[in-house]
Write an enzyme that holds these catalytic residues in place. Structure first.
Site, mmCIF file in Angstrom:
data_model
loop_
_atom_site.group_PDB
_atom_site.id
_atom_site.type_symbol
_atom_site.label_atom_id
_atom_site.label_comp_id
_atom_site.label_asym_id
_atom_site.label_seq_id
_atom_site.Cartn_x
_atom_site.Cartn_y
_atom_site.Cartn_z
ATOM 1 N N PRO A 3 0.835 -1.209 0.000
ATOM 2 C CA PRO A 3 0.000 0.000 0.000
ATOM 3 C C PRO A 3 0.863 1.250 0.000
ATOM 4 C CG PRO A 3 -0.834 -1.612 1.567
ATOM 5 C CD PRO A 3 0.486 -2.119 1.107
ATOM 6 N N GLU A 4 0.575 2.171 -0.908
ATOM 7 C CA GLU A 4 1.333 3.408 -1.016
ATOM 8 C C GLU A 4 0.473 4.562 -0.525
ATOM 9 O OE1 GLU A 4 3.096 3.648 -4.917
ATOM 10 O OE2 GLU A 4 3.599 1.526 -4.919
#
Length: 271
Positions: A2-3
């Site tokens: 997840p960014e």
């Protein structure tokens, strides 16, 4: 992993619902990347004031202290009034008067760490080296250009490092570099001022668009409602090896940089 857009999407999906909640219990599963740093029962009775984000960290502010949450490589959060019994990959439950916040993480690279405040050693260790937020006014073009000139490493690696600008992970670095017309292997120090300006704008544009689309769901990301993201459906280069460039038709190439996959168009990103 997840960014920034996925982490911010997650925050937005439960922050309002948990604000003002009283902690009633904390349940731990298998150990995560780092220890909680406090006995779970010490958190009972505290109140959740709000939820912020710093880079890829979520900061759950309490009336005394803060919980720093990181989703690692495969983590996701759920928040609901009622939760089923914890399953194999459920490793942290924050049980509150307004619902249960649960961290599910199959690979266990995520973390939940308690700190007395952001100046506490635990928080400084995790947050102290982070760069500026790319979607805030502090992302200054002149400072960005100067920072690039001080770094000889390939521009893709500089973006991933997170000390110049934070949250531009693997997906969005590839996409921003494509939009700016810059090859990911080019030394950051060799990027001219006009091209640095294009990259600065591209980073903001790509991240804002990804946030609008709820992030990217490549394998298992979803927000605290269980909803997936859709940005990956309009990616220009990421995860499109061998497919035609959406601009020029040239097959997209994939290389490895620091053991991470990098995607680019050899025609649109000549140098």
């Amino acid at each position: 992993m997840p960014e920034l857009p996925e982490v911010e999407t997650t925050r937005l999906s439960f922050a309002d619902r948990i604000a003002g909640a009283r902690i009633e219990a904390v349940r731990l599963g298998k150990p995560l990347r780092w220890p909680l740093g406090v006995k779970p029962e010490k958190l009972v009775g505290r109140t959740v004031r709000g939820v912020r984000r710093r880079g890829k960290y979520l900061l759950v502010d309490l009336d005394a202290g803060v919980l720093l949450m990181h989703l690692g490589m495969s983590g996701s959060l759920r928040f609901d009034r009622a939760m089923p019994e914890a399953a194999l990959h459920d490793h942290f439950d924050l049980v509150t008067s307004q619902g249960v916040l649960r961290l599910n993480d199959p690979r266990r690279f995520g973390a939940v760490v308690f700190a007395e405040g952001e100046s506490a050693p635990e928080a400084v260790k995790l947050l102290g080296g982070l760069g500026v937020e790319p979607l805030e006014e502090g992302f200054d073009l002149a400072a960005f250009q100067a920072g690039l000139k001080r770094r000889k490493a390939p521009i893709k690696q500089v973006l991933l490092a997170g000390d110049l600008v934070v949250g531009v992970g693997n997906i969005y670095a590839s996409e921003a570099l494509f939009l700016a017309g810059i090859r990911p292997t080019l030394s950051a120090a060799k990027i001219s001022r006009p091209r640095a300006a294009r990259l600065h704008a591209a980073i903001k544009e790509v991240l804002a668009r990804a946030l609008e689309k709820g992030g990217s769901t490549l394998r298992d990301f979803s927000n605290a409602f269980g909803e997936t993201g859709y940005f990956q459906l309009e990616a220009m280069v990421y995860d499109r090896k061998g497919e035609p460039c959406r601009v020029c038709g040239t097959p997209i190439r994939m290389i490895r940089q620091g053991q991470r996959a990098t995607f680019f168009c050899p025609h649109c990103q000549k140098s």
